[in-house]
Design a protein around this motif. Structure first.
Motif, PDB file in Angstrom:
ATOM      1  N   ASP A 165       1.337  -1.081   4.978  1.00 52.00           N
ATOM      2  CA  ASP A 165       1.361   0.375   5.060  1.00 52.00           C
ATOM      3  C   ASP A 165       2.184   0.853   6.260  1.00 52.00           C
ATOM      4  O   ASP A 165       2.933   1.815   6.180  1.00 52.00           O
ATOM      5  CB  ASP A 165      -0.075   0.887   5.140  1.00 52.00           C
ATOM      6  CG  ASP A 165      -0.171   2.380   4.973  1.00 52.00           C
ATOM      7  OD1 ASP A 165       0.868   3.027   4.845  1.00 52.00           O
ATOM      8  OD2 ASP A 165      -1.296   2.892   4.973  1.00 52.00           O
ATOM      9  N   ARG A 166       2.076   0.166   7.382  1.00 52.69           N
ATOM     10  CA  ARG A 166       2.795   0.612   8.580  1.00 52.69           C
ATOM     11  C   ARG A 166       4.295   0.294   8.505  1.00 52.69           C
ATOM     12  O   ARG A 166       5.099   0.929   9.165  1.00 52.69           O
ATOM     13  CB  ARG A 166       2.160   0.033   9.830  1.00 52.69           C
ATOM     14  CG  ARG A 166       2.138  -1.456   9.887  1.00 52.69           C
ATOM     15  CD  ARG A 166       1.438  -1.951  11.163  1.00 52.69           C
ATOM     16  NE  ARG A 166       1.347  -3.396  11.102  1.00 52.69           N
ATOM     17  CZ  ARG A 166       0.244  -4.069  10.807  1.00 52.69           C
ATOM     18  NH1 ARG A 166      -0.881  -3.422  10.587  1.00 52.69           N
ATOM     19  NH2 ARG A 166       0.251  -5.379  10.758  1.00 52.69           N
ATOM     20  N   ASP A 167       4.685  -0.707   7.704  1.00 52.62           N
ATOM     21  CA  ASP A 167       6.101  -1.040   7.563  1.00 52.62           C
ATOM     22  C   ASP A 167       6.832  -0.138   6.573  1.00 52.62           C
ATOM     23  O   ASP A 167       8.043   0.046   6.672  1.00 52.62           O
ATOM     24  CB  ASP A 167       6.265  -2.503   7.125  1.00 52.62           C
ATOM     25  CG  ASP A 167       5.794  -3.480   8.192  1.00 52.62           C
ATOM     26  OD1 ASP A 167       5.886  -3.136   9.390  1.00 52.62           O
ATOM     27  OD2 ASP A 167       5.329  -4.571   7.829  1.00 52.62           O
ATOM     28  N   TRP A 168       6.112   0.371   5.586  1.00 54.29           N
ATOM     29  CA  TRP A 168       6.700   1.253   4.574  1.00 54.29           C
ATOM     30  C   TRP A 168       5.876   2.526   4.475  1.00 54.29           C
ATOM     31  O   TRP A 168       5.024   2.675   3.580  1.00 54.29           O
ATOM     32  CB  TRP A 168       6.755   0.551   3.215  1.00 54.29           C
ATOM     33  CG  TRP A 168       7.814  -0.482   3.142  1.00 54.29           C
ATOM     34  CD1 TRP A 168       9.150  -0.270   3.072  1.00 54.29           C
ATOM     35  CD2 TRP A 168       7.633  -1.899   3.125  1.00 54.29           C
ATOM     36  NE1 TRP A 168       9.809  -1.457   3.007  1.00 54.29           N
ATOM     37  CE2 TRP A 168       8.909  -2.484   3.042  1.00 54.29           C
ATOM     38  CE3 TRP A 168       6.523  -2.730   3.176  1.00 54.29           C
ATOM     39  CZ2 TRP A 168       9.106  -3.841   3.007  1.00 54.29           C
ATOM     40  CZ3 TRP A 168       6.718  -4.095   3.148  1.00 54.29           C
ATOM     41  CH2 TRP A 168       7.994  -4.642   3.063  1.00 54.29           C
ATOM     42  N   PRO A 169       6.107   3.488   5.357  1.00 54.92           N
ATOM     43  CA  PRO A 169       5.350   4.742   5.300  1.00 54.92           C
ATOM     44  C   PRO A 169       5.548   5.425   3.954  1.00 54.92           C
ATOM     45  O   PRO A 169       6.658   5.466   3.427  1.00 54.92           O
ATOM     46  CB  PRO A 169       5.958   5.577   6.431  1.00 54.92           C
ATOM     47  CG  PRO A 169       6.679   4.616   7.308  1.00 54.92           C
ATOM     48  CD  PRO A 169       7.077   3.461   6.439  1.00 54.92           C
ATOM     49  N   GLY A 170       4.485   5.910   3.392  1.00 52.57           N
ATOM     50  CA  GLY A 170       4.552   6.585   2.099  1.00 52.57           C
ATOM     51  C   GLY A 170       4.313   5.673   0.915  1.00 52.57           C
ATOM     52  O   GLY A 170       4.039   6.131  -0.182  1.00 52.57           O
ATOM     53  N   ALA A 171       4.412   4.363   1.120  1.00 51.91           N
ATOM     54  CA  ALA A 171       4.143   3.424   0.022  1.00 51.91           C
ATOM     55  C   ALA A 171       2.649   3.425  -0.262  1.00 51.91           C
ATOM     56  O   ALA A 171       1.830   3.384   0.652  1.00 51.91           O
ATOM     57  CB  ALA A 171       4.619   2.027   0.391  1.00 51.91           C
ATOM     58  N   THR A 172       2.294   3.503  -1.527  1.00 53.27           N
ATOM     59  CA  THR A 172       0.874   3.577  -1.898  1.00 53.27           C
ATOM     60  C   THR A 172       0.406   2.397  -2.744  1.00 53.27           C
ATOM     61  O   THR A 172      -0.777   2.096  -2.759  1.00 53.27           O
ATOM     62  CB  THR A 172       0.583   4.879  -2.671  1.00 53.27           C
ATOM     63  OG1 THR A 172       1.430   4.920  -3.819  1.00 53.27           O
ATOM     64  CG2 THR A 172       0.819   6.092  -1.800  1.00 53.27           C
ATOM     65  N   GLN A 173       1.344   1.778  -3.492  1.00 59.51           N
ATOM     66  CA  GLN A 173       0.950   0.691  -4.376  1.00 59.51           C
ATOM     67  C   GLN A 173       1.977  -0.432  -4.319  1.00 59.51           C
ATOM     68  O   GLN A 173       3.155  -0.203  -4.071  1.00 59.51           O
ATOM     69  CB  GLN A 173       0.853   1.176  -5.829  1.00 59.51           C
ATOM     70  CG  GLN A 173      -0.210   2.242  -6.040  1.00 59.51           C
ATOM     71  CD  GLN A 173      -0.287   2.641  -7.492  1.00 59.51           C
ATOM     72  OE1 GLN A 173      -1.015   2.023  -8.258  1.00 59.51           O
ATOM     73  NE2 GLN A 173       0.451   3.668  -7.879  1.00 59.51           N
ATOM     74  N   ILE A 174       1.492  -1.634  -4.571  1.00 61.70           N
ATOM     75  CA  ILE A 174       2.363  -2.795  -4.695  1.00 61.70           C
ATOM     76  C   ILE A 174       2.300  -3.251  -6.151  1.00 61.70           C
ATOM     77  O   ILE A 174       1.238  -3.193  -6.786  1.00 61.70           O
ATOM     78  CB  ILE A 174       1.972  -3.907  -3.704  1.00 61.70           C
ATOM     79  CG1 ILE A 174       3.028  -5.000  -3.679  1.00 61.70           C
ATOM     80  CG2 ILE A 174       0.595  -4.450  -3.984  1.00 61.70           C
ATOM     81  CD1 ILE A 174       2.916  -5.908  -2.470  1.00 61.70           C
ATOM     82  N   VAL A 175       3.447  -3.663  -6.685  1.00 62.35           N
ATOM     83  CA  VAL A 175       3.566  -3.958  -8.110  1.00 62.35           C
ATOM     84  C   VAL A 175       4.155  -5.362  -8.288  1.00 62.35           C
ATOM     85  O   VAL A 175       5.090  -5.736  -7.588  1.00 62.35           O
ATOM     86  CB  VAL A 175       4.503  -2.923  -8.785  1.00 62.35           C
ATOM     87  CG1 VAL A 175       4.707  -3.238 -10.247  1.00 62.35           C
ATOM     88  CG2 VAL A 175       3.991  -1.519  -8.594  1.00 62.35           C
ATOM     89  N   ARG A 176       3.592  -6.102  -9.226  1.00 60.80           N
ATOM     90  CA  ARG A 176       4.160  -7.384  -9.638  1.00 60.80           C
ATOM     91  C   ARG A 176       4.529  -7.244 -11.110  1.00 60.80           C
ATOM     92  O   ARG A 176       3.677  -7.005 -11.962  1.00 60.80           O
ATOM     93  CB  ARG A 176       3.152  -8.515  -9.474  1.00 60.80           C
ATOM     94  CG  ARG A 176       3.708  -9.873  -9.902  1.00 60.80           C
ATOM     95  CD  ARG A 176       2.608 -10.939  -9.794  1.00 60.80           C
ATOM     96  NE  ARG A 176       3.107 -12.265 -10.015  1.00 60.80           N
ATOM     97  CZ  ARG A 176       3.171 -12.863 -11.209  1.00 60.80           C
ATOM     98  NH1 ARG A 176       2.773 -12.219 -12.295  1.00 60.80           N
ATOM     99  NH2 ARG A 176       3.631 -14.079 -11.324  1.00 60.80           N
ATOM    100  N   LEU A 177       5.813  -7.364 -11.397  1.00 56.60           N
ATOM    101  CA  LEU A 177       6.314  -7.201 -12.758  1.00 56.60           C
ATOM    102  C   LEU A 177       6.871  -8.539 -13.221  1.00 56.60           C
ATOM    103  O   LEU A 177       7.723  -9.134 -12.562  1.00 56.60           O
ATOM    104  CB  LEU A 177       7.419  -6.137 -12.774  1.00 56.60           C
ATOM    105  CG  LEU A 177       8.055  -5.783 -14.098  1.00 56.60           C
ATOM    106  CD1 LEU A 177       7.024  -5.239 -15.069  1.00 56.60           C
ATOM    107  CD2 LEU A 177       9.155  -4.769 -13.892  1.00 56.60           C
TER     108      LEU A 177
END
Length: 165
Positions: free
Chosen positions: A45-57
């Motif tokens: 969260d601190r490395d990518w401000p605004g990121a809310t979800q992580i996705v594996r496709l």
């Protein structure tokens, strides 16, 4: 139940993990797409401000004589719960329509990646001319590459097509 040494165990999803899968059979191949979505871990969260979800496709592509597998990880700012995993999977699929419909066609038709024009407004101007050309070609219900070759061989026909547009 405890597992014994050497005994396979089933993977256990986190409670906040959501999944979806689609299978399509077309064009002589079977394509399976799987997505796993979860809230972004606090350490990221601190490395990518605004990121809310992580996705594996995961994309599996099966042809008669070979198979391929691709795994992509992504982060998104789409709020958790705003869309379900099925919609996220459809969104990931729709992203490639832009690549397949425009950029790949522009490069395949006009060899755009080989163009040496790199400075000023010229690259954008050439991109707009290529887009306009593709629009004219598609309005005439032609395939881009053969139409480009036909217009290159007969410039007067290309000029008439522009004047009629």
């Amino acid at each position: 139940m405890a597992s014994r040494p050497g005994q396979a165990t089933e993977p256990v999803d986190r409670k906040d993990m959501r999944r979806a899968e689609t299978v399509e059979k077309a064009h002589g191949r079977i394509e399976t797409r799987r997505i796993a979505v979860r809230p972004i871990p606090s350490r990221l969260d601190r490395d990518w401000p605004g990121a809310t979800q992580i996705v594996r496709l995961e994309r599996l592509r099966e042809l008669k004589d070979r198979c391929s597998r691709q795994i992509v990880y992504a982060i998104t700012s789409i709020p958790t719960g705003a869309i379900d995993p099925e919609q996220m999977l459809a969104l990931a699929r729709a992203h490639w329509q832009i690549e397949n419909r425009l950029f790949r066609v522009r490069d395949g038709t006009f060899a755009e990646d080989l163009c040496r024009v790199r400075t000023g407004n010229a690259p954008a101007a050439l991109a707009h001319l290529r887009d306009a050309s593709l629009t004219l070609i598609r309005k005439r219900k032609h395939k881009p590459k053969p139409a480009r070759e036909a217009f290159a061989a007969n410039p007067k026909a290309a000029i008439r097509a522009i004047l009629r547009a």
